[in-house]
Design an enzyme around this catalytic site. Structure first.
Site, short mmCIF file in Angstrom:
data_model
loop_
_atom_site.label_atom_id
_atom_site.label_comp_id
_atom_site.label_asym_id
_atom_site.label_seq_id
_atom_site.Cartn_x
_atom_site.Cartn_y
_atom_site.Cartn_z
N ASP A 38 -26.87 71.93 59.63
CA ASP A 38 -25.43 71.70 59.83
C ASP A 38 -25.05 71.54 61.30
O ASP A 38 -23.93 71.89 61.69
CB ASP A 38 -24.60 72.85 59.23
CG ASP A 38 -24.95 73.12 57.78
OD1 ASP A 38 -25.16 72.14 57.06
OD2 ASP A 38 -25.03 74.30 57.40
N LYS B 75 -25.90 66.44 62.75
CA LYS B 75 -26.87 65.35 62.92
C LYS B 75 -26.31 64.02 62.43
O LYS B 75 -26.59 62.97 63.00
CB LYS B 75 -28.16 65.65 62.16
CG LYS B 75 -28.93 66.84 62.68
CD LYS B 75 -30.18 67.10 61.88
CE LYS B 75 -29.95 67.65 60.49
NZ LYS B 75 -29.38 69.01 60.40
N GLY C 28 -26.46 67.72 53.80
CA GLY C 28 -25.18 67.03 53.71
C GLY C 28 -24.83 66.53 55.09
O GLY C 28 -24.59 67.32 55.99
N HIS C 29 -24.90 65.23 55.28
CA HIS C 29 -24.59 64.66 56.59
C HIS C 29 -23.20 64.03 56.55
O HIS C 29 -22.95 63.12 55.77
CB HIS C 29 -25.67 63.63 56.99
CG HIS C 29 -27.00 64.27 57.24
ND1 HIS C 29 -28.15 63.57 57.46
CD2 HIS C 29 -27.35 65.58 57.33
CE1 HIS C 29 -29.16 64.41 57.66
NE2 HIS C 29 -28.69 65.64 57.58
N GLN D 113 -31.87 69.42 57.37
CA GLN D 113 -31.90 70.85 57.73
C GLN D 113 -32.18 71.05 59.23
O GLN D 113 -31.99 70.13 60.00
CB GLN D 113 -32.93 71.62 56.88
CG GLN D 113 -32.53 71.81 55.43
CD GLN D 113 -32.86 70.63 54.56
OE1 GLN D 113 -33.95 70.09 54.63
NE2 GLN D 113 -31.93 70.21 53.75
P1 IMP Z 1 -32.89 75.30 49.71
O1 IMP Z 1 -33.27 74.29 50.73
O2 IMP Z 1 -31.79 74.85 48.79
O3 IMP Z 1 -34.07 75.84 48.97
O4 IMP Z 1 -32.25 76.57 50.50
C1 IMP Z 1 -33.04 77.37 51.35
C2 IMP Z 1 -32.22 77.81 52.57
O5 IMP Z 1 -31.98 76.68 53.40
C3 IMP Z 1 -30.85 78.40 52.24
O6 IMP Z 1 -30.54 79.38 53.20
C4 IMP Z 1 -29.91 77.22 52.43
O7 IMP Z 1 -28.59 77.61 52.70
C5 IMP Z 1 -30.58 76.52 53.60
N1 IMP Z 1 -30.29 75.10 53.66
C6 IMP Z 1 -30.85 74.11 52.94
N2 IMP Z 1 -30.36 72.92 53.29
C7 IMP Z 1 -29.47 73.15 54.28
C8 IMP Z 1 -28.65 72.29 55.07
O8 IMP Z 1 -28.65 71.06 54.97
N3 IMP Z 1 -27.85 72.92 56.00
C9 IMP Z 1 -27.87 74.26 56.16
N4 IMP Z 1 -28.62 75.09 55.45
C10 IMP Z 1 -29.42 74.54 54.51
#
Ligand code: IMP
Length: 429
Positions: free
Chosen positions: A13, A16, A40-41, A225
């Protein structure tokens, strides 16, 4: 010309989407190489917000080819919804602009169910996943029982693979997690149809990228991420299930390591985290609430409120080293506009010692942040276009980030729109 990787330097977040959108104008190709629709971009164009979860934000330019490569896990339903949203908003008029790797893995309904049920069972110890089935889909890939895009697009192969896998998945869902078994017929009909619909985008993206790199095309790699969520180098187990480092652009898409010339790391001027896991500079009181409200810090994928805190230069320095960062993009500097004093964490107190260098896994030992104070600028900088026109305190803050991390700031974002930007260097030139 160069291959450039844009990574998130924190826990995701970082903004990017806006940086990729800016540099995309110099690129011929934009590649998503990791993660799935957990990302989510957000891009704001003429006041209109566009949120992309899977398709690279380069799709907003009609001349750019966008690639979803081998390292991504694809939820075909989400992909089709995103395509429909883009088309109805007047973008993505040429289907040839999207190339989907035949070897990318597919997120299936049982992955989502397993993700959600496991989190429920963990209770207070949950990771705080996005519930999109990302982890279980990567697990199946590594366990060699995943379904690829290639499988999905071939009805007979899909039928045979799904019939083998679903029995084991249903046993696990029912007996271990206490959930409802998934219906083979329902999944097969729905997903075979998705396979047909996405067929026109499926190709050998590695070959496409090889030819493009041989022709010296400008390729931008867009990480999902942030580095601190990397499955090897993040705050494990509070991580995502893919590799989020710059190096993973090569593994996730098949381009040679020699092709990457620049690594641009995007960091907020402060820090946020969504989901569970340690966060040394977190502000849990009114200061954290203030950052959340001013920065509109609510997840673009799940809507969850983000945890907010001061900039952590210890981890940022680590991220710069780990990724060979050649430039920093600092976003949301305007969120700090009204603060009289800012804090930057420049060291940790860890096991009664003050340390300047630490890895993300050290954060699991709950270090206490050591802060230095910096005067705020108490001025609205949102419409400042030139670095020289920034208040001296804002310049000092940026300089201090450079000093503490060893990386040069090349882009400053002072608001959500394309106009709220100060551009210092173009990595494509
Ligand atoms: P998962 O990727 O859904 O398995 O989540 C694993 C961890 O990564 C959790 O803490 C999510 O909140 C975090 N996470 C996954 N994708 C994002 C992102 O795009 N932005 C921020 N945190 C993310």
């Amino acid at each position: 010309m160069p291959g450039i990787v844009i990574i998130g330097a924190q826990w995701g977040d970082e903004g990017k989407g806006k940086i990729v959108d800016h540099y995309a104008r110099y690129a011929d190709i934009v590649v998503r190489f990791n993660g799935g629709n957990n990302a989510g971009h957000t891009i704001v164009i003429n006041g209109k917000k566009i949120i992309l979860h899977l398709i690279p934000s380069g799709i907003l330019y009609s001349r750019i080819k966008c690639v979803i490569s081998e390292g991504v896990v694809v939820d075909p339903k989400v992909l089709l919804e995103e395509i429909a949203m883009l088309k109805s908003s007047g973008y993505f008029r040429d289907d040839k602009n999207l190339l989907l790797s035949r070897n990318a893995h597919v997120i299936m309904p049982y992955h989502k169910q397993i993700d959600i049920l496991r989190e429920e069972q963990k209770g207070a110890k949950k990771i705080g996943t996005t519930g999109r089935g990302i982890g279980p889909a990567y697990e199946d890939k590594v366990a060699r029982c995943g379904i690829t895009v290639r499988d999905l697009s071939d009805r007979e192969r899909f039928k045979s693979k799904l019939s083998e896998i679903i029995q084991e998945k249903n046993k696990y869902i029912k007996q271990v997690l206490g959930g409802e078994p998934e219906s083979f017929d329902k999944i097969f009909e729905e997903y075979a149809d998705f396979g047909e619909k996405i067929g026109k985008y499926i190709c050998d993206t590695q070959d496409f990228l090889y030819s493009a790199s041989a022709k010296d095309k400008n390729i931008m790699f867009e990480a999902a991420q942030g580095v601190l969520l990397d499955v090897n180098f993040g705050t494990y187990p509070f991580v995502t299930s893919s590799h989020t480092l710059a190096a993973s652009a090569c593994i996730g898409s098949g381009v040679s390591t020699f092709f990457i010339k620049e690594v641009i790391a995007v960091t907020k001027a402060y820090t946020t985290r969504v989901g569970g896991g340690p966060f040394p500079t977190e502000l849990t009181g009114s200061e954290g609430d203030m950052l959340r409200e001013r920065g509109c810090e609510y997840g673009s994928t799940t809507g969850r409120p983000r945890r907010c805190g001061w900039l952590d230069a210890v981890l940022l320095r680590h991220v710069v080293r780990l990724n060979g960062v050649t430039g920093l993009a600092v976003t949301k500097l305007d969120v700090l506009n009204e603060l009289r004093t800012l804090s930057i964490c420049n060291a940790y107190k860890l096991n009664n010692r003050e340390v300047k260098n630490a890895a993300a896994s050290d954060v699991l030992d709950n270090p206490a942040p050591v802060y230095e104070k910096i005067a705020g600028w108490m001025n609205d900088i949102s419409n400042t276009k030139k670095y020289n026109k920034l208040p001296p305190e804002a310049k000092r803050y940026l300089k201090r980030i450079e000093e503490l991390t060893g990386a040069k700031v090349i882009f400053i974002s002072t608001g959500p729109s394309r106009n709220n930007s100060i551009i210092l260097r173009n990595p494509f030139k």
